[in-house]
Design a protein around this motif. Sequence first.
Motif, PDB file in Angstrom:
ATOM      1  N   GLU A  31      77.363  47.317  62.298  1.00  9.41           N
ATOM      2  CA  GLU A  31      77.853  48.345  61.382  1.00  9.41           C
ATOM      3  C   GLU A  31      78.775  49.357  62.054  1.00  9.41           C
ATOM      4  OE1 GLU A  31      75.097  51.498  60.016  1.00  9.41           O
ATOM      5  OE2 GLU A  31      73.557  50.347  61.054  1.00  9.41           O
ATOM      6  N   THR A  75      78.177  46.954  54.881  1.00  2.00           N
ATOM      7  CA  THR A  75      77.153  46.747  55.904  1.00  2.00           C
ATOM      8  C   THR A  75      75.999  45.921  55.356  1.00  2.00           C
ATOM      9  OG1 THR A  75      77.724  48.832  57.016  1.00  2.00           O
ATOM     10  CG2 THR A  75      75.553  47.904  57.479  1.00  2.00           C
ATOM     11  N   LYS A  76      75.593  46.213  54.122  1.00  2.00           N
ATOM     12  CA  LYS A  76      74.502  45.462  53.484  1.00  2.00           C
ATOM     13  C   LYS A  76      74.941  44.034  53.171  1.00  2.00           C
ATOM     14  CE  LYS A  76      72.280  49.479  51.358  1.00  2.00           C
ATOM     15  NZ  LYS A  76      71.931  50.152  50.079  1.00  2.00           N
ATOM     16  N   LEU A  77      76.209  43.887  52.818  1.00  2.00           N
ATOM     17  CA  LEU A  77      76.741  42.589  52.431  1.00  2.00           C
ATOM     18  C   LEU A  77      76.972  41.676  53.633  1.00  2.00           C
ATOM     19  CD1 LEU A  77      77.459  41.552  49.580  1.00  2.00           C
ATOM     20  CD2 LEU A  77      79.840  42.120  50.056  1.00  2.00           C
ATOM     21  N   PRO A 101      75.231  41.413  57.012  1.00  2.00           N
ATOM     22  CA  PRO A 101      74.183  41.790  57.973  1.00  2.00           C
ATOM     23  C   PRO A 101      74.420  41.272  59.392  1.00  2.00           C
ATOM     24  CG  PRO A 101      73.421  40.021  56.532  1.00  2.00           C
ATOM     25  CD  PRO A 101      74.715  40.510  55.956  1.00  2.00           C
ATOM     26  N   VAL A 103      78.819  51.487  53.588  1.00  6.14           N
ATOM     27  CA  VAL A 103      77.399  51.193  53.379  1.00  6.14           C
ATOM     28  C   VAL A 103      77.249  49.881  52.622  1.00  6.14           C
ATOM     29  CG1 VAL A 103      75.276  51.955  52.259  1.00  6.14           C
ATOM     30  CG2 VAL A 103      76.723  53.615  53.441  1.00  6.14           C
ATOM     31  N   PHE A 104      78.072  49.708  51.596  1.00  3.55           N
ATOM     32  CA  PHE A 104      78.045  48.485  50.787  1.00  3.55           C
ATOM     33  C   PHE A 104      78.389  47.268  51.646  1.00  3.55           C
ATOM     34  CE2 PHE A 104      80.609  45.450  48.281  1.00  3.55           C
ATOM     35  CZ  PHE A 104      79.638  44.999  47.404  1.00  3.55           C
TER      36      PHE A 104
END
Length: 230
Positions: free
Chosen positions: A29, A21-23, A25, A18-19
């Motif tokens: 994912e 994926t946010k980092l 973009p 999750v971390f």
Amino acid sequence: MTKIQKKLFEDEDKEYKVFQTKLNPTVDEKTIIGVRVPKLRALAKEIYSDGKNYGVEKFLASLPHKYFEENFIHSFIIEQMKDYDECMEKFLEFLPFIDNWAVCDTCHPKAFKKNSEKVLLFAYEWIKSNKTYTIRYGIDVFMTYFLDENFDPKHLDTIAAIRSDEYYVNMMQAWYFATALAKQWDDAVKIIEGKKLSPWVHNKTIQKARESFRVTDEHKEYLAGLKVTC
């Protein structure tokens, strides 16, 4: 799955996925497993030292890779190659397939550091590319190997001349100049004073430099007065 893919899934960390994926973009994912970098480096070292068991040559030839972490593994295997010619050959094969900032910014082979002048010749070509991460890696070479004892003020003008609409190119350009301001203030500040960068990169450089612990308070205050209107 391949043996390497199975090993990656053994170290899967869903919260870290999750971390990541946010980092990142720009990365699908679905291709992110969620493996922390220290474990990736350890696995790459294991794979490289036991190449036949892992089919390392086949892995290096199987581009593009399916998973985000496989690109890290590829990068970290290249880092371990001691022979410069072999290292550069494998890197040139891999470079067109780098499609995110995270992998781009983590490949720094020792063979490159020992042969930085040879790498510089490639970097001059990479920054002329139309590929985002090829340009970014080219700028990274100038930043990593040529802001200390190998520094040449002419490099500042070379990087300042780059113009791009790509966010990840412009961010690296700003990072380069913020680092230059920390390490080579007298020359680097002339680029800012002369407004030789695009307005966005100019202001982002100042922001990053003012956030840096390596830039003096006096210099930070001076930079604050050099912002431009975008």
